[in-house]
Scaffold this active site. Structure first.
Site, PDB file in Angstrom:
ATOM      1  N   SER A 190      60.179  24.456  47.093  1.00  0.00           N
ATOM      2  CA  SER A 190      60.785  24.033  45.823  1.00  0.00           C
ATOM      3  C   SER A 190      61.859  23.010  46.118  1.00  0.00           C
ATOM      4  O   SER A 190      62.521  23.079  47.163  1.00  0.00           O
ATOM      5  CB  SER A 190      61.399  25.235  45.104  1.00  0.00           C
ATOM      6  OG  SER A 190      62.166  24.813  43.984  1.00  0.00           O
ATOM      7  N   TYR A 222      65.565  33.025  44.879  1.00  0.00           N
ATOM      8  CA  TYR A 222      64.354  32.209  44.982  1.00  0.00           C
ATOM      9  C   TYR A 222      64.590  30.970  45.838  1.00  0.00           C
ATOM     10  O   TYR A 222      63.815  30.669  46.759  1.00  0.00           O
ATOM     11  CB  TYR A 222      63.887  31.813  43.586  1.00  0.00           C
ATOM     12  CG  TYR A 222      62.665  30.935  43.564  1.00  0.00           C
ATOM     13  CD1 TYR A 222      61.398  31.484  43.660  1.00  0.00           C
ATOM     14  CD2 TYR A 222      62.776  29.552  43.445  1.00  0.00           C
ATOM     15  CE1 TYR A 222      60.262  30.681  43.644  1.00  0.00           C
ATOM     16  CE2 TYR A 222      61.655  28.742  43.417  1.00  0.00           C
ATOM     17  CZ  TYR A 222      60.402  29.307  43.523  1.00  0.00           C
ATOM     18  OH  TYR A 222      59.290  28.511  43.513  1.00  0.00           O
TER      19      TYR A 222
END
Length: 270
Positions: free
Chosen positions: A147, A160
């Site tokens: 990400s 995350y």
């Protein structure tokens, strides 16, 4: 390099989290380019439904929190399809309730942190560990979905984003340890991508904040990320390993607050 280098004819590719969003788009694209894909997902029914649409595709149930499930995925793929050329570690913990409670560190629960790492980091490691002996045989490659948040600080998604940063370092470690054995390992770092899971987790107002900071005129779609993954998995990227390909519409490439500057200099503000 020939024009056929992007093709994946004869290759076998596992796509974890392959039943929806980026995974499903990648499965469709790799199939179109000649690969046989294994759609591995905890949503077994959705995986089977997608596999039925794609020539030569296979669906295998996968629970990334269970070591035996991950090892069985690799073993079953090789037993059924005879080889393993590509492992796309795309699955991650994206449950809506998890996303809603993944905030800053001060308010982080140990249980949420541990589960995020169990799926995103430990699960990815076990998949790579099980796949690598087969990858050496085929001179295969691993593509990890990370990400752009793994490269930036944010007020939300602390668990995350830090778990995806760990996967970036794992990517580099595998590239270093197995490059001379013919195995490549790269990562693709999407920005906010308009998947069904994202639409459920982020209200339009928050999506608009990211959209305003994106250099394109829209947020990315799953097909945009699939193109990057399929490139990294192909022989067209044969000289790339240990790299993070950021695919976020330019959101991470500029100074903070670009939307405000854009508005100011376009005359929208006094």
């Amino acid at each position: 390099m020939t024009g056929d280098a992007i093709r994946m004819d004869g290759k076998v590719a596992i796509i974890t989290g392959g039943a929806g969003g980026i995974g499903a788009a990648t499965a469709r694209l790799m199939t179109a380019r000649g690969a046989r894909v294994v759609i591995a997902d905890i949503a077994a029914d959705r995986a089977a439904s997608l596999a039925a649409e794609l020539p030569g595709a296979v669906a295998i149930a996968l629970d990334l929190e269970q070591e035996a499930s991950i090892e069985a995925l690799i073993a079953q793929t090789v037993a059924q399809l005879g080889r393993l050329d590509v492992l796309h570690n795309n699955a991650a913990l994206l449950e809506l309730e998890v996303a809603r409670h993944d905030g800053d560190i001060e308010h982080m629960t140990t249980a949420l942190w541990d589960r995020t790492y169990a799926v995103n980091v430990r699960g990815t490691m076990i998949a790579c560990r099980a796949a690598l002996p087969h990858m050496v045989q085929t001179r295969g490659c691993i593509v990890n979905t990370v990400s752009n948040l793994a490269l930036q600080g944010h007020v939300i998604q602390s668990a995350y984003s830090s778990s995806k940063a760990a996967v970036i370092q794992m990517t580099r470690a595998i590239a270093a340890s197995h490059g001379h054995l013919g195995v490549r390992c790269n990562a693709v770092a999407p920005g906010m991508t308009m998947t069904p899971a994202l639409r459920a987790a982020f209200p339009p107002a928050l999506r608009k904040v990211v959209e305003d900071e994106t250099l394109r005129d829209q947020l990315g779609d799953p097909e945009d990320i699939a193109e990057a993954v399929a490139f990294l998995a192909s022989d067209a990227a044969r000289n790339m390993t240990g790299q993070v390909l950021v695919c976020d519409g330019g959101a991470a490439s500029h100074v903070p607050g670009i939307s405000g500057f854009r508005s100011f200099f376009s005359g929208d503000q006094a």
